[in-house]
Scaffold this motif. Structure first.
Motif, short mmCIF file in Angstrom:
data_model
loop_
_atom_site.label_atom_id
_atom_site.label_comp_id
_atom_site.label_asym_id
_atom_site.label_seq_id
_atom_site.Cartn_x
_atom_site.Cartn_y
_atom_site.Cartn_z
N PRO A 15 -2.78 0.04 -5.85
CA PRO A 15 -4.15 0.54 -5.81
C PRO A 15 -4.87 0.08 -4.54
O PRO A 15 -4.72 -1.07 -4.12
CB PRO A 15 -4.80 -0.07 -7.06
CG PRO A 15 -3.66 -0.40 -7.96
CD PRO A 15 -2.51 -0.76 -7.06
N VAL A 16 -5.63 0.96 -3.95
CA VAL A 16 -6.29 0.63 -2.69
C VAL A 16 -7.31 -0.50 -2.88
O VAL A 16 -7.52 -1.32 -1.97
CB VAL A 16 -6.96 1.88 -2.08
CG1 VAL A 16 -8.12 2.38 -2.94
CG2 VAL A 16 -7.42 1.60 -0.66
N GLU A 17 -7.95 -0.58 -4.06
CA GLU A 17 -8.89 -1.67 -4.30
C GLU A 17 -8.18 -3.02 -4.21
O GLU A 17 -8.75 -4.00 -3.73
CB GLU A 17 -9.55 -1.52 -5.67
CG GLU A 17 -10.64 -0.47 -5.73
CD GLU A 17 -11.48 -0.58 -6.98
OE1 GLU A 17 -11.14 -1.40 -7.85
OE2 GLU A 17 -12.48 0.14 -7.08
N LEU A 68 0.60 12.12 0.22
CA LEU A 68 -0.04 12.01 -1.09
C LEU A 68 0.59 12.94 -2.13
O LEU A 68 0.11 13.01 -3.26
CB LEU A 68 -1.54 12.30 -0.97
CG LEU A 68 -2.35 11.25 -0.19
CD1 LEU A 68 -3.79 11.71 -0.02
CD2 LEU A 68 -2.30 9.89 -0.88
N GLU A 84 -12.44 5.63 -4.82
CA GLU A 84 -11.01 5.35 -4.76
C GLU A 84 -10.30 6.29 -3.79
O GLU A 84 -9.44 5.87 -3.00
CB GLU A 84 -10.40 5.46 -6.16
CG GLU A 84 -10.87 4.36 -7.11
CD GLU A 84 -10.41 4.58 -8.53
OE1 GLU A 84 -9.78 5.63 -8.81
OE2 GLU A 84 -10.65 3.68 -9.37
N PHE A 85 -10.67 7.56 -3.83
CA PHE A 85 -10.04 8.55 -2.95
C PHE A 85 -10.35 8.25 -1.49
O PHE A 85 -9.45 8.22 -0.64
CB PHE A 85 -10.52 9.96 -3.33
CG PHE A 85 -9.97 11.05 -2.48
CD1 PHE A 85 -8.72 11.59 -2.74
CD2 PHE A 85 -10.70 11.55 -1.40
CE1 PHE A 85 -8.21 12.60 -1.93
CE2 PHE A 85 -10.19 12.56 -0.60
CZ PHE A 85 -8.94 13.09 -0.86
N PHE A 106 0.82 -1.21 0.00
CA PHE A 106 0.00 0.00 0.00
C PHE A 106 0.86 1.26 0.00
O PHE A 106 0.66 2.17 -0.81
CB PHE A 106 -0.93 -0.02 1.21
CG PHE A 106 -1.84 1.17 1.30
CD1 PHE A 106 -2.68 1.51 0.25
CD2 PHE A 106 -1.87 1.96 2.45
CE1 PHE A 106 -3.53 2.61 0.33
CE2 PHE A 106 -2.71 3.05 2.54
CZ PHE A 106 -3.54 3.38 1.48
N ALA A 153 -7.84 3.79 4.35
CA ALA A 153 -6.78 2.80 4.53
C ALA A 153 -5.55 3.43 5.19
O ALA A 153 -4.91 2.82 6.05
CB ALA A 153 -6.41 2.18 3.19
N PHE A 154 -5.21 4.65 4.78
CA PHE A 154 -4.10 5.35 5.42
C PHE A 154 -4.39 5.57 6.89
O PHE A 154 -3.50 5.39 7.75
CB PHE A 154 -3.85 6.69 4.72
CG PHE A 154 -2.89 6.62 3.57
CD1 PHE A 154 -1.60 6.14 3.74
CD2 PHE A 154 -3.27 7.05 2.31
CE1 PHE A 154 -0.71 6.08 2.68
CE2 PHE A 154 -2.38 6.99 1.24
CZ PHE A 154 -1.10 6.51 1.43
N HIS A 170 -10.62 -3.26 5.19
CA HIS A 170 -9.54 -2.37 5.56
C HIS A 170 -8.71 -3.03 6.66
O HIS A 170 -9.13 -4.03 7.27
CB HIS A 170 -10.10 -1.03 6.01
CG HIS A 170 -10.53 -0.16 4.87
ND1 HIS A 170 -9.68 0.69 4.23
CD2 HIS A 170 -11.72 -0.06 4.23
CE1 HIS A 170 -10.31 1.30 3.25
NE2 HIS A 170 -11.55 0.87 3.23
N ARG A 173 -8.78 5.08 -0.11
CA ARG A 173 -7.35 5.29 0.12
C ARG A 173 -7.11 6.08 1.41
O ARG A 173 -6.26 5.73 2.23
CB ARG A 173 -6.72 6.00 -1.07
CG ARG A 173 -5.20 5.98 -1.06
CD ARG A 173 -4.61 6.31 -2.42
NE ARG A 173 -3.19 6.04 -2.45
CZ ARG A 173 -2.64 4.84 -2.64
NH1 ARG A 173 -3.42 3.79 -2.81
NH2 ARG A 173 -1.33 4.68 -2.64
N GLU A 225 -14.38 -6.10 0.71
CA GLU A 225 -13.60 -4.93 1.06
C GLU A 225 -13.26 -5.00 2.55
O GLU A 225 -14.13 -4.86 3.40
CB GLU A 225 -14.37 -3.64 0.80
CG GLU A 225 -14.70 -3.39 -0.66
CD GLU A 225 -15.56 -2.14 -0.84
OE1 GLU A 225 -15.86 -1.84 -2.01
OE2 GLU A 225 -15.94 -1.50 0.16
#
Length: 358
Positions: free
Chosen positions: A57-59, A300, A268-269, A52, A275-276, A101, A272, A99
């Motif tokens: 990609p976060v997906e 970022l 997506e944003f 990551f 996840a961060f 996290h 992400r 999904e």
């Protein structure tokens, strides 16, 4: 519904050490097996974190984590749970969507295909205890198909989580029976009432977590324009159209291309960002605090400009995505609600002038 395997094929072996996993479950000693599984899970988390932060990609990351947990849960079901039997083990909620996290709950449902005897009850208790012991935050339920139907008709949370159910282990035939009956008797029933209730529920969340997208420290999941607005759109698509993804809604011409692009980019944003937050906090952190905003802006790639700080640029992007996501979600949910012929005709007519000047 998103296919977990489709996002995991190319990099699965880099995330999950299958040999170590097989060895962990091959041992006869229960405590050693737990310790070995904890070690496997720790390595999975570390490898996914490296991927990551390396720009994957976060997906892929949330899909890979769901896939890795699938492999662990399936082996636990066979080794310490009921194993091959008349029952079915399902992933539900966000786990059902594929999904996960870094610190999200692992929600499962065991659907009974026969009476729950003492031996099966003991096996289920051992399974849940084992999953907790190796470090998973597990939410679970044990239901017959009729239980699922009855609760789905009376409880919004149950209705929604079971809509996204995904088969993991046990009897595939029982899962197909569950899926068919649940969608026919629950998901497709009273859709307007369901959507009305979900909108009221969402309004309550706005009141609690923020009624504007322009919050100083927003909740990336539940504030206005957060991921829950995306989920609302997906639930509406499932309930009204049995379409499980925004891509399917777009391909079928139900979600406009403009809204699809806006929702996809926002998803997506926000995934992400979330996840961060999880990864940095080492826990399920959903609040985008001032400190996190500064850290994320730098990570970022935002840099200070003479007229605009990096964190201000980052938050402008956050506000744009959440505003567009909320607007697209509300438009789509409204389209999914049934309207009478008179209501449809009125929607095509120009607005009535209030007086001479309007």
């Amino acid at each position: 519904m998103q296919s977990v395997a489709s996002v995991a094929d190319e990099s699965l072996e880099q995330a999950l050490d299958f040999d170590a996993l097989e060895a962990a479950f091959a041992g006869a000693d229960g405590s050693a097996m737990r310790a070995a599984c904890r070690a496997v899970l720790t390595r999975v988390n570390e490898r996914l974190k490296q991927r990551f932060f390396g720009g994957a990609p976060v997906e892929e990351i949330v899909g890979l984590r769901a896939f890795c947990i699938d492999e662990i849960v399936r082996r636990a079901w066979s080794r310490v749970g009921p194993g091959n039997c008349a029952h079915a083990l399902l992933a539900v909620g966000g786990y059902g969507r594929g999904e996960l996290h870094p610190y999200s709950d692992v929600d499962i449902c065991i659907v009974l295909g026969a009476a729950l005897d003492d031996a099966t009850r003991t096996c289920i208790e051992q399974l849940i205890t084992f999953l907790w012991d190796i470090g998973l935050e597990v939410g679970h339920s044990v239901r017959t198909i009729q239980d699922c139907i009855d609760l789905g008709l009376s409880d919004l949370t149950v209705r929604t989580s079971k809509m996204e159910a995904r088969f993991l282990a046990g009897s595939p035939d029982l899962f197909q029976q569950f899926h068919s009956r649940y969608f026919r008797k629950v998901v497709s029933a009273g859709v307007d009432k369901y959507l009305d209730h979900k909108l009221v529920e969402r309004q309550r969340e706005y009141q609690k977590f923020g009624e504007t997208v322009y919050l100083l420290e927003p909740n990336v999941k539940k504030s206005k324009g957060g991921l829950r607005d995306l989920h609302l759109l997906q639930w509406a698509g499932l309930a009204r159209l049995q379409a499980a993804t925004i891509r399917e809604l777009s391909d079928r011409g139900i979600l406009s291309q403009a809204d699809y692009r806006a929702v996809k980019d926002a998803r997506e944003f926000l995934l992400r960002v979330r996840a961060f937050l999880h990864t940095r906090a080492g826990m399920a952190q959903e609040i985008l605090t001032f400190d996190e905003q500064v850290w994320l802006a730098k990570h970022l790639g935002f840099t200070d400009k003479p007229h605009l700080l990096a964190v201000e640029q980052f938050m402008q992007q956050y506000y744009r995505h959440t505003m567009e996501l909320h607007a697209a979600s509300m438009r789509f949910v409204e389209r999914c609600r049934s309207r009478s012929l008179l209501q449809r005709v009125r929607s095509w007519m120009p607005a009535k002038r209030i007086d001479h000047y309007f």
